[in-house]
Design a protein around this motif. Structure first.
Motif, PDB file in Angstrom:
ATOM      1  N   ARG A 179      45.109  33.292  50.351  1.00 17.86           N
ATOM      2  CA  ARG A 179      43.692  33.573  50.119  1.00 17.86           C
ATOM      3  C   ARG A 179      43.519  34.647  49.052  1.00 17.86           C
ATOM      4  O   ARG A 179      44.297  35.599  48.971  1.00 17.86           O
ATOM      5  CB  ARG A 179      43.028  34.051  51.418  1.00 17.86           C
ATOM      6  N   LEU A 180      42.491  34.441  48.248  1.00 17.68           N
ATOM      7  CA  LEU A 180      42.137  35.475  47.280  1.00 17.68           C
ATOM      8  C   LEU A 180      41.050  36.318  47.922  1.00 17.68           C
ATOM      9  O   LEU A 180      39.988  35.802  48.288  1.00 17.68           O
ATOM     10  CB  LEU A 180      41.634  34.829  45.979  1.00 17.68           C
ATOM     11  N   ARG A 181      41.317  37.592  48.093  1.00 23.28           N
ATOM     12  CA  ARG A 181      40.359  38.465  48.760  1.00 23.28           C
ATOM     13  C   ARG A 181      39.506  39.188  47.734  1.00 23.28           C
ATOM     14  O   ARG A 181      40.030  39.731  46.752  1.00 23.28           O
ATOM     15  CB  ARG A 181      41.087  39.500  49.631  1.00 23.28           C
ATOM     16  N   LEU A 182      38.207  39.188  47.981  1.00 22.88           N
ATOM     17  CA  LEU A 182      37.277  39.799  47.035  1.00 22.88           C
ATOM     18  C   LEU A 182      36.586  40.991  47.676  1.00 22.88           C
ATOM     19  O   LEU A 182      36.346  41.012  48.887  1.00 22.88           O
ATOM     20  CB  LEU A 182      36.221  38.777  46.613  1.00 22.88           C
ATOM     21  N   ALA A 183      36.266  41.972  46.875  1.00 17.69           N
ATOM     22  CA  ALA A 183      35.438  43.083  47.319  1.00 17.69           C
ATOM     23  C   ALA A 183      34.256  43.165  46.361  1.00 17.69           C
ATOM     24  O   ALA A 183      34.450  43.350  45.157  1.00 17.69           O
ATOM     25  CB  ALA A 183      36.222  44.394  47.304  1.00 17.69           C
ATOM     26  N   ASP A 184      33.056  42.995  46.896  1.00 13.44           N
ATOM     27  CA  ASP A 184      31.861  42.964  46.059  1.00 13.44           C
ATOM     28  C   ASP A 184      32.021  41.948  44.932  1.00 13.44           C
ATOM     29  O   ASP A 184      31.703  42.229  43.769  1.00 13.44           O
ATOM     30  CB  ASP A 184      31.552  44.367  45.489  1.00 13.44           C
ATOM     31  N   ASP A 185      32.550  40.785  45.292  1.00 16.40           N
ATOM     32  CA  ASP A 185      32.713  39.653  44.371  1.00 16.40           C
ATOM     33  C   ASP A 185      33.765  39.844  43.282  1.00 16.40           C
ATOM     34  O   ASP A 185      33.892  39.002  42.397  1.00 16.40           O
ATOM     35  CB  ASP A 185      31.371  39.271  43.718  1.00 16.40           C
ATOM     36  N   GLU A 186      34.493  40.952  43.349  1.00 15.48           N
ATOM     37  CA  GLU A 186      35.562  41.179  42.372  1.00 15.48           C
ATOM     38  C   GLU A 186      36.901  40.885  43.033  1.00 15.48           C
ATOM     39  O   GLU A 186      37.156  41.358  44.148  1.00 15.48           O
ATOM     40  CB  GLU A 186      35.546  42.645  41.914  1.00 15.48           C
ATOM     41  N   PRO A 187      37.786  40.144  42.372  1.00 15.10           N
ATOM     42  CA  PRO A 187      39.112  39.891  42.938  1.00 15.10           C
ATOM     43  C   PRO A 187      39.836  41.216  43.193  1.00 15.10           C
ATOM     44  O   PRO A 187      39.821  42.104  42.343  1.00 15.10           O
ATOM     45  CB  PRO A 187      39.836  39.092  41.859  1.00 15.10           C
TER      46      PRO A 187
END
Lengths: 236, 236
Positions: B125-133
């Motif tokens: 999974r690619l985890r994002l924080a505030d839509d940023e990778p």
DNA sequence: AAGTGGTCTAGACCACGGG
DNA sequence: CCGTGGTCTAGACCACTTT
């Protein structure tokens, strides 16, 4: 009875007995241990809590206490480079790159809770393991705490020297980041410029929560990793 | 009295009261607290030990208990990406890259204590924080433990899903290294190939010390650091 | 000397796990 | 059910820091 408290002695005793056992082997019950060692159950529990915190045993309510399967490592504790290397069965050494006294400045001053003009000892050392460059370490210490330090041989353990001065970090706050090495750093560590490195910034605090040391360690990524255990809830 | 034990309740109570206080402010003495809250001193000490382990107070024998000066962080605990991001006041999200069942193989099998042919669920999974990778996460779970997992929405917290299945990691062993990203990883994380990254490999263990999860997280070095406290001796 | 946290005791009951 | 670890009590003495 000789050095410390009963629970400390008991913990060390149990540790020795546990060493050869397989993982998941049950220990004797707390009540049995209390009778056998002629201590109260509370003392047994204190000893076991220490072993649990060290990752040596785990406890299951209603079932018992068992030997941990510690494939990776014991719980992370505060260690110096020298201790760390000896534990990895490597021979630590170091070369002093820079040693001198400078004003703290705002960053270091803030972190060591000093004024910007207060003098600090700055120490840059290249740390070797089995004669191979391993880590570039920059330490700052409040100068008033370490009189005469600059006149001594600084290629051995700094923590041991601090200990003789009565300075003992018991706790530290660390920030770990991944970086790529700059040219001068790469030259000292004998890696190509831009090679990856692990940067560990540490503020060491004594038993009164006073900062006594601020160290930035830059580890070669190809020769070093950081192993540690974490828990979901802090142990109580 | 409602949810848990007295010392837990007392710990939470003291925590609230401590929050606004300045660092190094002395708390009431253990004996005073015992009288005030109508509990034994041992219970007070259990509560304080919890606060000490959490890095909220420190104690000095003969002097008292004081509010910690925690500039950096609380003691490291086992957290999921989602929890971690929420604590950093970021909105976590994720995109599933790969999800499927494969044989464990020797490496994963060994780490999860399975046979090489035992099936495991593999989840990238690619985890994002505030839509940023932010992080590329590869998880392996023993398939027998997580029936039906692959049919669910996997973009939210994996730990929460595991919890509903009765699977609760309470402890983990981690290995942290610095690396440079390969091309495909870099593409997913939207960084130049060769950019530095923090690689955290974790084996999650349940309350019986059984491995339930093996996750490798690759964090963008420019957006993530690992903060934690360490102690010289494990707390007892 | 007084007061603090650290250790230790002997006992009790509770919550949970396994046969 | 019984035995396990988890919680809690009331009291005592020790080691240490501060005054």
């Amino acid at each position: 009875m000789f050095p410390g408290s009963k629970h400390e002695w008991l913990g060390a005793e149990l540790r020795k007995q546990i060493e050869p056992l397989d993982a998941h082997t049950p220990l004797s019950t707390e009540r049995e241990l209390a009778v056998r060692y002629q201590v109260s159950r509370a003392t047994v529990r204190t000893a076991l809590r220490g072993l649990e915190a060290a990752g040596i045993v785990y406890r299951v309510q209603g079932a018992g206490t068992f030997v941990s399967d510690s494939t990776v490592s014991k719980t992370l504790t505060l260690t110096s480079f020298s201790e760390d290397m000896r534990r990895r069965a490597s021979r630590p050494d170091s070369r002093v790159v820079v040693a001198g006294e400078v004003p703290a400045g705002s960053v270091i001053g803030g972190e060591l809770r000093l004024s910007v003009d207060d003098p600090v000892v700055r120490l840059v050392r290249l740390r070797l393991a089995d004669d191979e460059p391993m880590c570039l370490e920059t330490s700052y210490l409040p100068a008033v705490l370490v009189p005469g330090l600059l006149g001594e041989d600084l290629s051995s353990s700094l923590y041991e020297k601090l200990d003789t001065l009565g300075i003992r970090p018991v706790r530290a706050e660390q920030v770990v980041t991944a970086v790529t090495t700059e040219d001068t750093e790469a030259g000292l560590l004998v890696v190509p410029p831009g090679a990856p490195a692990l940067r560990v910034q540490r503020i060491g605090l004594d038993h009164r929560d006073q900062p006594v040391e601020r160290t930035t360690s830059l580890y070669r990524a190809d020769r070093y990793d950081l192993k540690f255990g974490v828990r979901r809830e802090p142990l109580i």
